[in-house]
Write an enzyme that holds these catalytic residues in place. Structure first.
Site, PDB file in Angstrom:
ATOM      1  N   LYS A 169      50.580  26.776  66.158  1.00  7.62           N
ATOM      2  CA  LYS A 169      50.088  26.180  67.409  1.00  7.62           C
ATOM      3  C   LYS A 169      51.007  25.059  67.881  1.00  7.62           C
ATOM      4  O   LYS A 169      51.544  24.298  67.069  1.00  7.62           O
ATOM      5  CB  LYS A 169      48.670  25.619  67.199  1.00  7.62           C
ATOM      6  CG  LYS A 169      47.657  26.710  66.868  1.00  7.62           C
ATOM      7  CD  LYS A 169      46.347  26.148  66.371  1.00  7.62           C
ATOM      8  CE  LYS A 169      45.370  25.879  67.475  1.00  7.62           C
ATOM      9  NZ  LYS A 169      44.018  25.532  66.939  1.00  7.62           N
ATOM     10  N   LYS A 248      35.871  30.374  78.558  1.00  3.56           N
ATOM     11  CA  LYS A 248      34.435  30.517  78.323  1.00  3.56           C
ATOM     12  C   LYS A 248      33.761  31.182  79.526  1.00  3.56           C
ATOM     13  O   LYS A 248      34.116  30.891  80.671  1.00  3.56           O
ATOM     14  CB  LYS A 248      33.821  29.142  78.068  1.00  3.56           C
ATOM     15  CG  LYS A 248      34.414  28.480  76.827  1.00  3.56           C
ATOM     16  CD  LYS A 248      34.171  26.982  76.794  1.00  3.56           C
ATOM     17  CE  LYS A 248      34.967  26.356  75.666  1.00  3.56           C
ATOM     18  NZ  LYS A 248      35.016  24.885  75.761  1.00  3.56           N
ATOM     19  N   GLU A 286      35.518  20.118  69.518  1.00  3.21           N
ATOM     20  CA  GLU A 286      35.391  21.569  69.409  1.00  3.21           C
ATOM     21  C   GLU A 286      35.628  22.012  67.973  1.00  3.21           C
ATOM     22  O   GLU A 286      36.586  21.553  67.325  1.00  3.21           O
ATOM     23  CB  GLU A 286      36.401  22.256  70.334  1.00  3.21           C
ATOM     24  CG  GLU A 286      36.130  21.953  71.800  1.00  3.21           C
ATOM     25  CD  GLU A 286      36.899  22.836  72.770  1.00  3.21           C
ATOM     26  OE1 GLU A 286      36.440  22.985  73.902  1.00  3.21           O
ATOM     27  OE2 GLU A 286      37.965  23.367  72.392  1.00  3.21           O
ATOM     28  N   GLU A 298      39.884  20.858  68.213  1.00  2.00           N
ATOM     29  CA  GLU A 298      40.446  19.888  69.160  1.00  2.00           C
ATOM     30  C   GLU A 298      39.345  19.078  69.815  1.00  2.00           C
ATOM     31  O   GLU A 298      38.170  19.422  69.744  1.00  2.00           O
ATOM     32  CB  GLU A 298      41.294  20.584  70.233  1.00  2.00           C
ATOM     33  CG  GLU A 298      40.502  21.412  71.209  1.00  2.00           C
ATOM     34  CD  GLU A 298      41.297  21.713  72.486  1.00  2.00           C
ATOM     35  OE1 GLU A 298      42.305  21.041  72.774  1.00  2.00           O
ATOM     36  OE2 GLU A 298      40.875  22.627  73.215  1.00  2.00           O
ATOM     37  N   ARG A 302      37.195  14.406  78.135  1.00  2.00           N
ATOM     38  CA  ARG A 302      36.752  14.433  79.539  1.00  2.00           C
ATOM     39  C   ARG A 302      35.395  15.110  79.619  1.00  2.00           C
ATOM     40  O   ARG A 302      34.892  15.636  78.636  1.00  2.00           O
ATOM     41  CB  ARG A 302      37.756  15.237  80.363  1.00  2.00           C
ATOM     42  CG  ARG A 302      37.898  16.636  79.792  1.00  2.00           C
ATOM     43  CD  ARG A 302      38.700  17.565  80.644  1.00  2.00           C
ATOM     44  NE  ARG A 302      39.096  18.749  79.899  1.00  2.00           N
ATOM     45  CZ  ARG A 302      38.356  19.818  79.706  1.00  2.00           C
ATOM     46  NH1 ARG A 302      37.126  19.868  80.181  1.00  2.00           N
ATOM     47  NH2 ARG A 302      38.799  20.862  79.021  1.00  2.00           N
ATOM     48  N   VAL A 305      33.102  21.601  81.759  1.00  2.00           N
ATOM     49  CA  VAL A 305      32.402  22.517  82.675  1.00  2.00           C
ATOM     50  C   VAL A 305      30.972  22.772  82.179  1.00  2.00           C
ATOM     51  O   VAL A 305      30.017  22.788  82.951  1.00  2.00           O
ATOM     52  CB  VAL A 305      33.166  23.866  82.763  1.00  2.00           C
ATOM     53  CG1 VAL A 305      32.418  24.860  83.624  1.00  2.00           C
ATOM     54  CG2 VAL A 305      34.577  23.654  83.288  1.00  2.00           C
ATOM     55  N   ARG A 348      29.046  31.170  84.064  1.00  2.54           N
ATOM     56  CA  ARG A 348      30.095  30.787  85.021  1.00  2.54           C
ATOM     57  C   ARG A 348      30.265  31.942  86.001  1.00  2.54           C
ATOM     58  O   ARG A 348      30.673  33.041  85.599  1.00  2.54           O
ATOM     59  CB  ARG A 348      31.415  30.531  84.316  1.00  2.54           C
ATOM     60  CG  ARG A 348      31.343  29.388  83.338  1.00  2.54           C
ATOM     61  CD  ARG A 348      32.732  29.008  82.882  1.00  2.54           C
ATOM     62  NE  ARG A 348      32.674  28.018  81.812  1.00  2.54           N
ATOM     63  CZ  ARG A 348      33.704  27.314  81.399  1.00  2.54           C
ATOM     64  NH1 ARG A 348      34.891  27.488  81.964  1.00  2.54           N
ATOM     65  NH2 ARG A 348      33.591  26.439  80.429  1.00  2.54           N
TER      66      ARG A 348
HETATM   67  P1  ADP Z   1      43.404  25.111  73.698  1.00  2.00           P
HETATM   68  O1  ADP Z   1      43.656  23.638  73.708  1.00  2.00           O
HETATM   69  O2  ADP Z   1      44.549  25.892  74.246  1.00  2.00           O
HETATM   70  O3  ADP Z   1      42.068  25.507  74.260  1.00  2.00           O
HETATM   71  P2  ADP Z   1      42.322  25.402  70.976  1.00  2.00           P
HETATM   72  O4  ADP Z   1      42.943  24.748  69.808  1.00  2.00           O
HETATM   73  O5  ADP Z   1      41.034  24.823  71.492  1.00  2.00           O
HETATM   74  O6  ADP Z   1      43.410  25.533  72.152  1.00  2.00           O
HETATM   75  O7  ADP Z   1      42.070  26.924  70.668  1.00  2.00           O
HETATM   76  C1  ADP Z   1      41.650  27.817  71.668  1.00  2.00           C
HETATM   77  C2  ADP Z   1      41.040  29.052  71.049  1.00  2.00           C
HETATM   78  O8  ADP Z   1      41.984  29.698  70.170  1.00  2.00           O
HETATM   79  C3  ADP Z   1      39.824  28.780  70.173  1.00  2.00           C
HETATM   80  O9  ADP Z   1      38.624  28.684  70.925  1.00  2.00           O
HETATM   81  C4  ADP Z   1      39.852  29.998  69.284  1.00  2.00           C
HETATM   82  O10 ADP Z   1      39.340  31.109  69.998  1.00  2.00           O
HETATM   83  C5  ADP Z   1      41.320  30.243  69.026  1.00  2.00           C
HETATM   84  N1  ADP Z   1      41.791  29.522  67.811  1.00  2.00           N
HETATM   85  C6  ADP Z   1      42.374  28.317  67.752  1.00  2.00           C
HETATM   86  N2  ADP Z   1      42.647  27.958  66.459  1.00  2.00           N
HETATM   87  C7  ADP Z   1      42.212  28.984  65.698  1.00  2.00           C
HETATM   88  C8  ADP Z   1      42.172  29.239  64.276  1.00  2.00           C
HETATM   89  N3  ADP Z   1      42.663  28.350  63.383  1.00  2.00           N
HETATM   90  N4  ADP Z   1      41.634  30.399  63.851  1.00  2.00           N
HETATM   91  C9  ADP Z   1      41.151  31.310  64.727  1.00  2.00           C
HETATM   92  N5  ADP Z   1      41.141  31.147  66.064  1.00  2.00           N
HETATM   93  C10 ADP Z   1      41.662  29.998  66.559  1.00  2.00           C
END
Ligand code: ADP
Length: 460
Positions: A169, A248, A286, A298, A302, A305, A348
């Site tokens: 990531k 979502k 989250e 994360e 803020r 939605v 939504r």
């Molecule tokens: P963003 O900031 O782009 O929304 P996130 O870190 O919140 O990124 O991750 C977005 C989505 O990616 C999560 O809701 C999940 O569906 C998938 N995801 C992220 N990290 C993982 C993980 N470690 N294992 C499985 N799915 C993941």
């Protein structure tokens, strides 16, 4: 700031809403209830906005393209200056999680209705966020809280220690971009190279990190609310697992099948994390949830939605509370007094083709929205409204609240069937079908469920 405000201990009497669409209407409602004056801004495409007519001042600040208007910091600050606004509410999206904007607003002597720049910056970088969470005792996805090293041997060791599959990531990633799943060692180096390049181009930083890829998680989140006097509360939890391409589609509160005893320590750890970083305002932690365990992914610094489902169950007006803490007032609610009741869903409604998901712009020729006890519609549209192609396709949020999940599903079915939006395509047919689905009705479906369901519908 005027003398009379100062005497009441308040910091502003006029709020500039630096956003558009349904969230501009939502913020306007909270300002009205608090007796605050409002400045609305718009791009050329949004000159017809109904919230503009209802505001004390309404300024067109730039072209339809968001870069020249809703993302144009100088134009927004100038609009605040010209209208005498004392605070800026960024809504969600656009500049809401931009630390330099928050800083520029405060430097201009205005109040940013959100956390300070350092909280936004810490939480905006996913590696530093993870580190802060570990320090506060919040459970995280297995994997180091440091950036990936450059050399191939060390990277391979990190992946082996975590165990495949892993996910790479971007530290500065967002919006579901800058991520790559790696299921075996042979794919590792190429995945890192591609994600690093994407991160450099899209987020301006090549920093990456690696963690365990969870295969069947649910997306669960915790809403927090903090003032500047050290008070912080969590307002319960939401399940936002119904996603397409990480976007979502349906959210609910509380998350089905999760006991108060299981979630309580997680909520308290989130509150503790807020205290440790001196967080102020509203925020969302989250988590992925799998096999009974929660893993932080994360924090959104803020308003979100999906905040209405928490408002419906907790009885707290989150936007009103957010503005009050920005005024410098102490929280009105204490954790022990907070009781969440019933069940809430949010759908939504997007202006998009229900099969191809392509955005659908055009004029709404006919509109009927549902009404009744426990039904809420957050929207800026009306008959004759022209949906512009420039922005997000979200045109309305349909929210219901009922004593149980079964009752809330029935209420949503009824509300969806009473909703008519003509002249453009929307995802209403899809939402109606989803609320007839038996697995969804049973609850506890994972983040891949909606995409699998869509594939089945298409007969693939
Ligand atoms: P963003 O900031 O782009 O929304 P996130 O870190 O919140 O990124 O991750 C977005 C989505 O990616 C999560 O809701 C999940 O569906 C998938 N995801 C992220 N990290 C993982 C993980 N470690 N294992 C499985 N799915 C993941």
């Amino acid at each position: 700031m005027t003398d009379s405000l100062d005497k009441m201990g308040l910091r502003f009497d006029t709020v500039l809403i630096a956003n558009r669409g349904e969230i501009a209407v939502r913020i306007q409602r909270a300002c009205n209830e608090l007796g605050l004056k409002m400045v609305a801004i718009c791009s050329e495409a949004d000159r017809q906005a109904s919230y503009g007519k209802a505001a004390d001042s309404f300024l067109c600040i730039g072209p339809s393209n968001a870069a020249g208007s809703y993302l144009n910091r100088d134009a927004i600050l100038l609009a605040a200056h010209l209208t005498g606004a004392g605070a800026i509410h960024p809504g969600y999206g656009f500049l809401s999680e931009n630390a330099t904007f928050s800083e520029a607003v405060e430097k201009a002597g205005l109040v940013f209705i959100g956390p300070d720049a350092s909280s936004i910056a810490t939480m905006g970088d996913k590696i530093s966020a993870k580190r802060a969470m570990i320090a506060a005792g919040v459970p995280c996805v297995p994997g180091p809280d440091t950036a990936l090293p450059d050399d191939a041997v060390s990277v391979e060791r990190v992946a082996r220690e975590i165990g495949y599959p892993v996910i790479i990531k971007a530290a500065g990633g967002g919006g579901g971009r800058g991520m790559r799943v790696v299921s075996e060692a042979g794919e590792l180096h190429e995945a890192i190279a591609l994600t690093r390049e994407e991160a450099r181009q899209a987020f301006g930083s090549p920093a990456l990190y690696m963690e365990k890829f969870l295969q069947h998680p649910r997306h669960i989140e915790i809403q927090v609310l903090c003032d500047i006097h050290g008070n912080a509360v969590w307002l319960g939890h939401r399940d936002c697992s119904m996603q397409r391409r990480h976007q979502k589609v349906v959210e609910e509160a509380p998350s089905p099948g999760i006991s108060p005893e299981a979630i309580r320590p997680v909520g308290l750890a989130c509150v503790e994390a807020c205290r440790q970083i001196g967080y102020r305002g509203v925020g969302t932690f989250e988590f992925l949830y799998e096999n009974g365990a929660f893993y932080f992914i994360e924090m959104n610094t803020r308003l979100q939605v999906e905040h209405p489902v928490t408002e419906m169950t907790s009885g707290i007006d989150i936007v009103r509370a957010q503005i009050m803490v920005a005024q410098g007032l102490p929280l009105e609610v204490r954790q022990d007094d907070l009781v969440c009741t019933g069940h809430s869903f949010e759908c939504r409604i997007n202006a998009e083709d229900p099969e191809s998901f392509l955005p659908s712009a055009g004029t709404i020729s006919n509109l009927a929205l549902p009404e009744g006890q426990g039904i809420r519609v957050d929207t800026h549209i009306h008959a004759g409204y022209r949906v512009s192609p420039y922005y997000d396709s979200l045109i309305a949020k349909l929210i219901v609240h009922a004593p149980t999940r079964v009752d809330a599903m029935a209420k949503m079915r009824e509300a969806l069937s009473a909703t008519r939006i003509e002249g453009i395509s929307t995802n209403l047919p899809l939402l109606r079908a989803l609320f007839e689905d038996e697995d969804f009705a049973r609850g506890e479906t994972d983040i891949h469920y909606l995409e699998q369901w869509l594939r089945q519908r298409r007969g693939q």
